[in-house]
Design an enzyme around this catalytic site. Structure first.
Site, short mmCIF file in Angstrom:
data_model
loop_
_atom_site.label_atom_id
_atom_site.label_comp_id
_atom_site.label_asym_id
_atom_site.label_seq_id
_atom_site.Cartn_x
_atom_site.Cartn_y
_atom_site.Cartn_z
N THR A 85 0.90 -1.15 0.00
CA THR A 85 0.00 0.00 0.00
C THR A 85 0.94 1.20 0.00
O THR A 85 2.03 1.13 0.60
CB THR A 85 -0.91 0.05 1.25
OG1 THR A 85 -0.10 0.11 2.42
CG2 THR A 85 -1.82 -1.18 1.33
N HIS A 86 0.55 2.24 -0.69
CA HIS A 86 1.43 3.41 -0.88
C HIS A 86 2.75 3.01 -1.53
O HIS A 86 3.77 3.69 -1.35
CB HIS A 86 1.73 4.12 0.44
CG HIS A 86 0.52 4.36 1.29
ND1 HIS A 86 -0.22 5.51 1.23
CD2 HIS A 86 -0.09 3.55 2.21
CE1 HIS A 86 -1.24 5.42 2.09
NE2 HIS A 86 -1.18 4.24 2.69
N SER A 128 17.37 -1.33 -26.98
CA SER A 128 17.72 0.07 -27.17
C SER A 128 18.76 0.14 -28.28
O SER A 128 19.60 -0.74 -28.41
CB SER A 128 18.29 0.62 -25.87
OG SER A 128 19.10 1.75 -26.14
N GLU A 172 4.03 -0.43 -21.76
CA GLU A 172 4.15 1.04 -21.81
C GLU A 172 3.19 1.62 -22.84
O GLU A 172 2.54 2.64 -22.60
CB GLU A 172 5.59 1.43 -22.15
CG GLU A 172 6.57 1.19 -21.03
CD GLU A 172 8.00 1.46 -21.48
OE1 GLU A 172 8.51 2.53 -21.15
OE2 GLU A 172 8.59 0.62 -22.17
N LYS A 229 19.73 -3.24 -22.62
CA LYS A 229 18.33 -2.95 -22.33
C LYS A 229 17.34 -3.93 -22.95
O LYS A 229 17.52 -4.41 -24.06
CB LYS A 229 17.98 -1.55 -22.88
CG LYS A 229 18.72 -0.46 -22.17
CD LYS A 229 17.97 0.05 -20.98
CE LYS A 229 17.00 1.11 -21.45
NZ LYS A 229 16.22 1.62 -20.33
#
Ligand code: ARG
Length: 462
Positions: A161-162, A283, A296, A289
């Protein structure tokens, strides 16, 4: 037809000047509404059959119309149809071609209808079809989540949470949380479909028609559950589109939240999952990467669909009854919503089963952040300590853990007893992660047993 007059335009009669060419292009919708051709043909055939049924068309005229329309459909599907901007939209293009092919019978097709009820009908037929396809993709994704939930019913990770470690949960339980969101989405689409599946045809331009039409007959042919009750509302209503895009925006919002978690989990810092190479890219500059492009993009595309919802609400907000040309602007946002949503669901349904899960990393993460602190407090409560006091005791133990770099389960009994004499050797049963999740064994809880039961219920459609 030349560009310099209005020849061929069905409404040319009262005009003396040709439409400005730029205006013609500006007001045309054929560029995008041609995708409705199948529904336009279907609705026209049903309309013509109804006209024959009530005696407004001869049988051979109906036969010619049906044959002509089916041939046009075939031509369109074979890329053999020239769409003309001068003919504005899908409706006039098809009707003009029909008359070209079959002669005078083609000119009778539009008896007792208007493009206003025609376009509303086409849009509803189109959307009904798309909703069914979208629900198919949605269910495919739900099934994938259920399979993962079952397989990972015992897998432990920290629940947050948070975005701070809160309590341990099972990965299966986490997948079932996503499943619940989609279950509501499916329900909402089903409910929306009922209001899509209403037939405007017969409303004509706005007031109905003076011909003795049989709307129930046409509705049966087209599979509409209900007939629009009010002709003014029938031609102007676009609530069904707003409602659908509302459902779509919520589904996209859910997919966007899933995406956000996948992106976090796929990072080196979390390392909870690895997405299949098929759904990632590299990338051009950083050789190490592997980017989670698909989640996304899905997260990004949510903005588009949310935007379409606002576009449609704004489109309608100031329209007087009945049809206004503004309504032509309903199409591109709707079509883009359908394409975007369908694509995102499809890619998610394919991507999820191919996701690898790193149980070790999840477990290690659950060992950090004092995830069983609540379990220790509950343990003290069971020994008669009031919850608020127990909270305080555990808070102090956590402080000690932070200062000494130790999780609660790593402390010795003596260390723990500094904070409360109620703590005994059996405390370690509740401080383990598996003990913590197994203890939450009630409907809706994270215990592996509950996860398995929930999967069974969901599969049985309960
Ligand atoms: N292309 C128009 C639309 O999408 C069809 C209806 C046109 N009706 C009219 N009265 N101009 O809304």
């Amino acid at each position: 037809m030349t560009q310099d007059d209005n020849t061929g335009k069905p409404w040319a009669g009262r005009f003396t000047e040709a439409t400005d060419r730029f205006v013609e292009a500006f007001s045309a919708s054929v560029y995008f509404d041609k995708r409705l051709y199948r529904y336009d043909v279907e609705a026209s055939i049903a309309h013509a059959r109804m006209l024959a049924h009530v005696g407004l068309l001869e049988d051979d005229e109906y036969q010619a119309i049906e044959k002509g329309l089916l041939e046009i459909k075939n031509d369109i599907e074979h890329g053999d149809f020239a769409w003309l901007v001068e003919l504005e939209d899908v409706h006039m293009n098809i009707e003009a071609r029909l008359t070209e092919r079959i002669g005078v019978a083609g000119k009778k097709l539009h008896t007792g209808r208007s493009r206003n009820d025609q376009v509303a009908t086409d849009m509803r037929l189109y959307l009904r079809d798309e909703i069914d396809q979208i629900r198919g993709e949605l269910r495919r994704l739900q099934d994938a989540l259920l399979d993962i939930a079952e397989r990972e019913a015992e897998t432990i990770l920290p629940g947050f949470t948070h975005l701070q470690v809160a309590q341990p949960v099972t990965f299966g339980h986490h997948m079932l949380a996503w499943h619940e969101m989609l279950r509501r989405d499916d329900e909402r689409l089903g409910d929306c479909r009922r209001r899509v599946n209403v037939m405007p045809l017969g409303a004509a331009a706005l007031a109905g028609t003076s011909y003795p039409i049989d709307r129930a007959y046409t509705a049966r042919l087209l599979g509409f559950e209900r007939i629009a009750e009010n002709s003014l509302d029938a031609v102007s209503d676009r609530d069904f589109i707003i409602e659908f895009i509302g459902c779509a925006a919520l589904i996209m919002t859910h997919l966007s939240r899933f995406s956000e978690e996948l992106i976090l989990w796929a990072s080196a810092q979390f390392g909870f999952i690895e997405l299949s190479d098929r759904y990632c890219t590299g990338s051009s500059i950083m050789p190490q990467k592997k980017n989670p492009d698909i989640p996304e993009l899905v997260r990004g595309k949510t903005g588009r669909v949310n935007g379409h919802l606002v576009a449609l609400l704004t489109l309608m907000k100031a329209q007087p009854l009945a049809y206004n040309k503004d309504n032509q602007e309903d199409k591109e946002p709707l079509f883009d919503t359908v394409d975007t949503l369908k694509g995102c669901l499809r890619i998610f349904a394919d991507m999820m089963p191919a996701m690898e899960i790193n149980k070790k990393r999840m477990l290690a993460a659950a060992h950090q952040g004092f995830a069983t602190a609540t379990d220790l407090a509950d343990y003290l409560v069971r020994r008669g300590v009031p919850f608020r006091d127990a909270h305080e005791v555990v808070g102090k133990a956590v402080r000690y853990g932070l200062d000494n770099g130790k999780d609660l389960a790593d402390m010795s009994l003596e260390e723990l007893r500094q904070f409360s004499s109620h703590i005994e050797a059996d405390v370690f049963d509740v401080l383990t992660l598996s003990g913590s999740v197994a203890a939450r064994n009630h409907l809706g809880g994270t215990a592996p047993e509950q996860v398995r039961a929930a999967v069974q219920r969901a599969r049985a459609g309960i």
